[in-house]
Scaffold this motif. Structure first.
Motif, PDB file in Angstrom:
ATOM      1  N   ALA A 255      32.598  17.853  37.204  1.00  0.00           N
ATOM      2  CA  ALA A 255      32.337  16.414  37.065  1.00  0.00           C
ATOM      3  C   ALA A 255      33.177  15.672  38.089  1.00  0.00           C
ATOM      4  O   ALA A 255      34.337  15.373  37.858  1.00  0.00           O
ATOM      5  CB  ALA A 255      32.650  15.962  35.647  1.00  0.00           C
ATOM      6  N   LEU A 282      31.153  25.181  30.624  1.00  0.00           N
ATOM      7  CA  LEU A 282      32.388  24.423  30.840  1.00  0.00           C
ATOM      8  C   LEU A 282      32.027  23.188  31.671  1.00  0.00           C
ATOM      9  O   LEU A 282      31.372  23.306  32.706  1.00  0.00           O
ATOM     10  CB  LEU A 282      33.396  25.297  31.584  1.00  0.00           C
ATOM     11  N   ILE A 283      32.424  22.017  31.166  1.00  0.00           N
ATOM     12  CA  ILE A 283      32.276  20.768  31.927  1.00  0.00           C
ATOM     13  C   ILE A 283      33.688  20.253  32.133  1.00  0.00           C
ATOM     14  O   ILE A 283      34.430  20.095  31.161  1.00  0.00           O
ATOM     15  CB  ILE A 283      31.471  19.715  31.140  1.00  0.00           C
ATOM     16  N   GLN A 284      34.089  20.022  33.367  1.00  0.00           N
ATOM     17  CA  GLN A 284      35.455  19.544  33.560  1.00  0.00           C
ATOM     18  C   GLN A 284      35.520  18.479  34.637  1.00  0.00           C
ATOM     19  O   GLN A 284      34.920  18.597  35.693  1.00  0.00           O
ATOM     20  CB  GLN A 284      36.386  20.724  33.901  1.00  0.00           C
ATOM     21  N   GLY A 285      36.263  17.420  34.315  1.00  0.00           N
ATOM     22  CA  GLY A 285      36.485  16.359  35.284  1.00  0.00           C
ATOM     23  C   GLY A 285      37.799  16.571  36.008  1.00  0.00           C
ATOM     24  O   GLY A 285      38.675  17.280  35.524  1.00  0.00           O
ATOM     25  N   PHE A 286      37.926  15.960  37.175  1.00  0.00           N
ATOM     26  CA  PHE A 286      39.189  16.055  37.910  1.00  0.00           C
ATOM     27  C   PHE A 286      39.300  14.858  38.841  1.00  0.00           C
ATOM     28  O   PHE A 286      38.311  14.218  39.172  1.00  0.00           O
ATOM     29  CB  PHE A 286      39.242  17.366  38.721  1.00  0.00           C
TER      30      PHE A 286
END
Lengths: 345, 345
Positions: A255, A282-286
């Motif tokens: 994301a 897996l959904i991951q923001g950074f």
């Protein structure tokens, strides 16, 4: 005396910002010789300014919290840029040195001591011998977003399929090329047929489509026959919803941004989120700012690939600070081709 | 000859399944002495059957793909259970041994050689000296879901805040107790005021609320004043949307189940997904079946805590296989208190 044209933040937009109404040109003069600098301050002449989607997020009421502070009404807009020091009261900087960090949307910027600390990669500009503007794109924040997001969250493995939205944009084009270097099947969506040609012919993507004229669901079925292992999301909204539907088990969603939603009055509701647990997604923001300590290793690997001819980078360069407001609108509406940069002088 | 009452899958439900219409009781007799077993088969007498939300997902057309095969119309429904071997043509099993694995919703099950391989934890049942039914809950798949999801995805750290939906359910009550052991602030939502009392007084949760009579957003503001670091999601839908709004930077969402959506004709669209990148949130789904190789370490640690009195486990035990259909409906509508188990004999 030289002029100092600048763009000020005039009013908070509701949807897309409007040139003249929310961003306004102001022309003053600047007396460099008599310009007064406090301890640690510098005065710079701006060369290049980066225009990025996050700027829309800063055009809000200051009582709405977010990861970046809001612009204040009446202030000169700001962003990352490359500049040359013309006057210095800071031991670190001599006249003629490069400064890279937060600058105003203006011809000359007074960088106060506390803002000087936003400085990044100054030394590398001369060290690596690549064009100045690339430090705002390929080797700057967009390139590093691509690198960090793909490697840390995407965890790419040879033979996997990656789908990238806004694939010819500042971040997307770098993601796709690194993924190709790593042996993935690379599919991208974009907003214009000429960009498809660029992605497929210049960057050697395995497939690309125009999401404005094609059905994204059908195109993903056709171009990702084995499903998607990594979705690098720059747009959010409906594209994210459809992409989830094509994810394989154990897929990763990076994301990175959700540009389709920044100007939306009501956010799109993602229904396929229900598939996340059964597919072990897996959904991951950074945020790239959390990873600046890795800037040097990023530069080393990227410059190496660049010099080997494995990385290209399309820039959309607009000349003159007076044209920056329309250029930002073009960034937000997808009416640009590559990384949007304003050449100030 | 003994009777063998069983429940067959009669028709595919649209929303919630209806007793008699989609699940139907059939009574036959069984001739144990003359029962014919192929090589590797066993015949078992069923003691306990676990009823779980995933069963609704199997009540679908078989051409709709999912992580578990669909039930076939006319077949006896199945699920995990504890049973005793009454006849064996399998070297591994003697008459009188425990069998734990897939059984029918019936009094006696013919377990064919290929299904015997679904067997789990047989040996532990006698080794650990805890009640048989606990191997369907606290020490079974729900308990292991709690353990794996919380530890691997949640990454709990002392002093953090965790919010758990369906907190008094089969999984939720275990998540909360492990989180308390690890020093977290534990908040849960549930569907009944009597369950709040159980969570707060018996399990020592720091707070709990009834999502049916309270405003979830306001309650989270009140009970999680420092925001949420881990959201253990058993329900999905609107609760997930609201919880995202309260997540801290770098929060983790454990996507364990989405029971609010299993019977929905249209899935709820999660709008706050846009917050994922700025808050650097991780959302990850998992299936406990991918982690069965860790069963032994899970049992060791959990049995130790159980014997120290640090873990309690509420079971909702219904007697008689004929009552299983209504009990499953109660699981899906939240009209139960604790882990739903059918005591067959």
């Amino acid at each position: 005396m030289p002029s100092n044209k600048s763009i000020i933040f005039k009013a908070i937009p509701d949807g897309y910002p409007v040139v003249g109404e929310h961003m306004k040109l102001v022309t003053k003069e600047i007396d460099i010789e008599n310009f007064s600098l406090a301890d640690g301050d510098i005065l710079v002449k701006n060369h290049y300014l980066s225009l990025d989607p996050y700027m829309r997020g800063k055009m809000r009421h200051s009582d709405v919290k977010s990861y970046l502070p809001a612009y204040e009404i009446g202030q000169v807009l700001n962003g990352f840029g490359v500049a040359i020091v013309v006057k210095s009261n800071n031991k670190k900087y001599q006249v003629g040195d490069y400064y890279m960090g937060l600058i105003g949307w203006e011809e000359y910027s007074h960088i106060t001591a506390n803002v000087v600390s936003t400085e990044i990669l100054t030394k590398e500009i001369s060290k690596y011998k690549v064009p100045e503007s690339h430090f705002l794109g390929l080797l700057g924040i967009p390139g590093m977003s691509a690198y960090v997001g793909l490697n840390k969250i995407g965890q790419p493995k040879k033979g996997e399929t990656i789908f990238i939205s806004a694939a010819s944009g500042a971040v997307g084009q770098v993601v796709g090329q690194i993924a190709k270097i790593k042996g993935l099947r690379v599919i991208g969506s974009t907003s214009d047929d000429s960009k498809i040609k660029y992605l497929e012919e210049e960057l050697k993507f395995d497939g690309a489509f125009n999401y404005k004229t094609c059905n994204t669901d059908e195109k993903l079925k056709e171009l990702c026959p084995n499903g998607i292992d990594i979705y690098f999301d720059n747009v959010g909204g409906e594209t994210l919803d459809i992409a989830i539907n094509h994810l394989n088990n154990f897929a990763r969603v990076v994301a990175c941004g959700m540009i389709s939603q920044y100007n939306a009055k009501e956010h799109y509701g993602v229904k396929n989120i229900i598939q996340v647990f059964a597919k072990r997604v897996l959904i991951q923001g950074f945020l790239v700012g959390d990873h600046f300590q890795e800037m040097e290793s990023f530069h080393k690997e990227m410059v190496e690939w660049f010099k080997q001819g494995k990385l290209k980078y399309k820039e959309d360069i607009v000349e003159g600070i007076q044209n920056a407001p329309q250029a930002l609108v073009n960034v937000l509406t997808g009416k640009k081709f590559g990384k949007m940069i304003v050449k100030i002088c």
